[in-house]
Write a protein that holds these residues in place. Sequence first.
Motif, PDB file in Angstrom:
ATOM      1  N   GLN A 178      67.555  45.494  37.709  1.00  0.00           N
ATOM      2  CA  GLN A 178      68.784  44.910  37.159  1.00  0.00           C
ATOM      3  C   GLN A 178      70.045  45.837  37.033  1.00  0.00           C
ATOM      4  OE1 GLN A 178      69.819  41.933  37.640  1.00  0.00           O
ATOM      5  NE2 GLN A 178      71.949  42.282  37.078  1.00  0.00           N
ATOM      6  N   GLY A 179      69.808  47.191  36.177  1.00  0.00           N
ATOM      7  CA  GLY A 179      70.836  48.043  36.197  1.00  0.00           C
ATOM      8  C   GLY A 179      71.011  48.735  37.199  1.00  0.00           C
ATOM      9  N   THR A 180      69.963  48.923  38.092  1.00  0.00           N
ATOM     10  CA  THR A 180      70.088  49.706  39.261  1.00  0.00           C
ATOM     11  C   THR A 180      71.229  48.918  40.212  1.00  0.00           C
ATOM     12  OG1 THR A 180      68.107  50.632  39.153  1.00  0.00           O
ATOM     13  CG2 THR A 180      69.272  50.521  41.656  1.00  0.00           C
ATOM     14  N   ARG A 181      70.890  47.493  40.493  1.00  0.00           N
ATOM     15  CA  ARG A 181      71.900  46.709  41.188  1.00  0.00           C
ATOM     16  C   ARG A 181      73.032  46.601  40.639  1.00  0.00           C
ATOM     17  NH1 ARG A 181      67.202  43.507  41.436  1.00  0.00           N
ATOM     18  NH2 ARG A 181      67.858  42.307  39.539  1.00  0.00           N
ATOM     19  N   GLU A 182      73.421  46.716  39.279  1.00  0.00           N
ATOM     20  CA  GLU A 182      74.705  46.576  38.824  1.00  0.00           C
ATOM     21  C   GLU A 182      75.418  48.077  39.025  1.00  0.00           C
ATOM     22  OE1 GLU A 182      74.123  45.942  34.653  1.00  0.00           O
ATOM     23  OE2 GLU A 182      73.525  43.944  34.948  1.00  0.00           O
ATOM     24  N   VAL A 183      74.731  49.021  39.148  1.00  0.00           N
ATOM     25  CA  VAL A 183      75.304  50.301  39.419  1.00  0.00           C
ATOM     26  C   VAL A 183      75.676  50.425  41.046  1.00  0.00           C
ATOM     27  CG1 VAL A 183      75.008  52.664  39.607  1.00  0.00           C
ATOM     28  CG2 VAL A 183      74.530  51.870  37.517  1.00  0.00           C
ATOM     29  N   ARG A 184      74.712  49.847  41.746  1.00  0.00           N
ATOM     30  CA  ARG A 184      75.274  49.687  43.146  1.00  0.00           C
ATOM     31  C   ARG A 184      76.504  48.980  43.408  1.00  0.00           C
ATOM     32  NH1 ARG A 184      70.721  46.903  45.089  1.00  0.00           N
ATOM     33  NH2 ARG A 184      69.526  48.871  44.552  1.00  0.00           N
ATOM     34  N   HIS A 185      76.755  47.786  42.762  1.00  0.00           N
ATOM     35  CA  HIS A 185      77.924  46.983  42.673  1.00  0.00           C
ATOM     36  C   HIS A 185      78.950  47.743  42.175  1.00  0.00           C
ATOM     37  CE1 HIS A 185      80.392  43.330  42.898  1.00  0.00           C
ATOM     38  NE2 HIS A 185      80.764  43.650  41.431  1.00  0.00           N
TER      39      HIS A 185
END
Length: 324
Positions: A178-185
């Motif tokens: 989830q954190g990885t997706r947030e950083v990607r965004h």
Amino acid sequence: MPSADSGEAESAIRTRGLSKRFGARLAVDGLDLLVPRGSVFGFLGPNGSGKTTTIRMLLGLAAPSGGTMSVLGRPMPKAAAEVLPRVGTLVEGPAFYPYLSGTANLLRLDAANRATDPATRKRRIGRALDRVGLGQAAGLAVHAYSLGMKQRLGLANALTSQRELLILDEPTNGLDPQGTREVRHLIGSLAEDGATVFVSSHLLSEIEQVCTHAAVVGRGRLLAQGTLASLFDDGPRRILVRTRNVPLAGDVLRSLGLAPVEESVPAPGAGTLRAPLGENAPEPERIVAALVTAGVGVRGVEVEHASLEDRFVELTGEGFDVEQ
């Protein structure tokens, strides 16, 4: 004809023959890097390929053994005092005072930056913490933070002021999916705001999903660079054919000089053949026409470009870490 100076102005980062030697070991070997302004640029290579050493030189944290470099159109490290306030960074995992809160750490770091405005300090820091998902944990002592939370705090520190260039070294290190997706965004939103984002990573999937441009390095050398599309287009291609008449389709492909291989697990209602498309291979349209002319019932055709992992192996002959 554009001048050399105009080329520097159009690039966020540019190096020529950049090298770094540690004793007998050449960690960075003649690197010619060109990062266009406004791009999300992936700096891709396995661990130990010279990525962090290159970043440290760009930021004036390590002296190059040879070559030149410019950041935001200015020579480094000569113009460091002018350039660095315009650059946000996350390098080699952030270090903080463990018994101070996240907010207190950022307040001290921001106060040490002479280019920031004290009157807006608390508001800017609060906004940065919210942006990386640490608003609720901002008052906790950092020693209570997980690795992923510390990584988020480092990102927040890079975002406390508006920056023209963000240099992020392994920004998803320690983060859950989830954190990885947030950083990607977050990286995407920074680019939309007009910043250039330089992302160093050994994770192929991250580069593929967030970057517009990339450079591939191995053992300190630049192996390829350009738009992400050009890196794929320059790599090997394969044609995939789905049909119920696999034997006849195979004969047609072989008659065109291709080497088809049947998938061991057929697709529902059809078999699948894959064949590499070399430099002298017929165009896909001609292949489809030949199949139809021969009476092959074609249920689907797809031209597959090499993945970034395929491209890396082709360039270096080495394997690659695809997961942390």
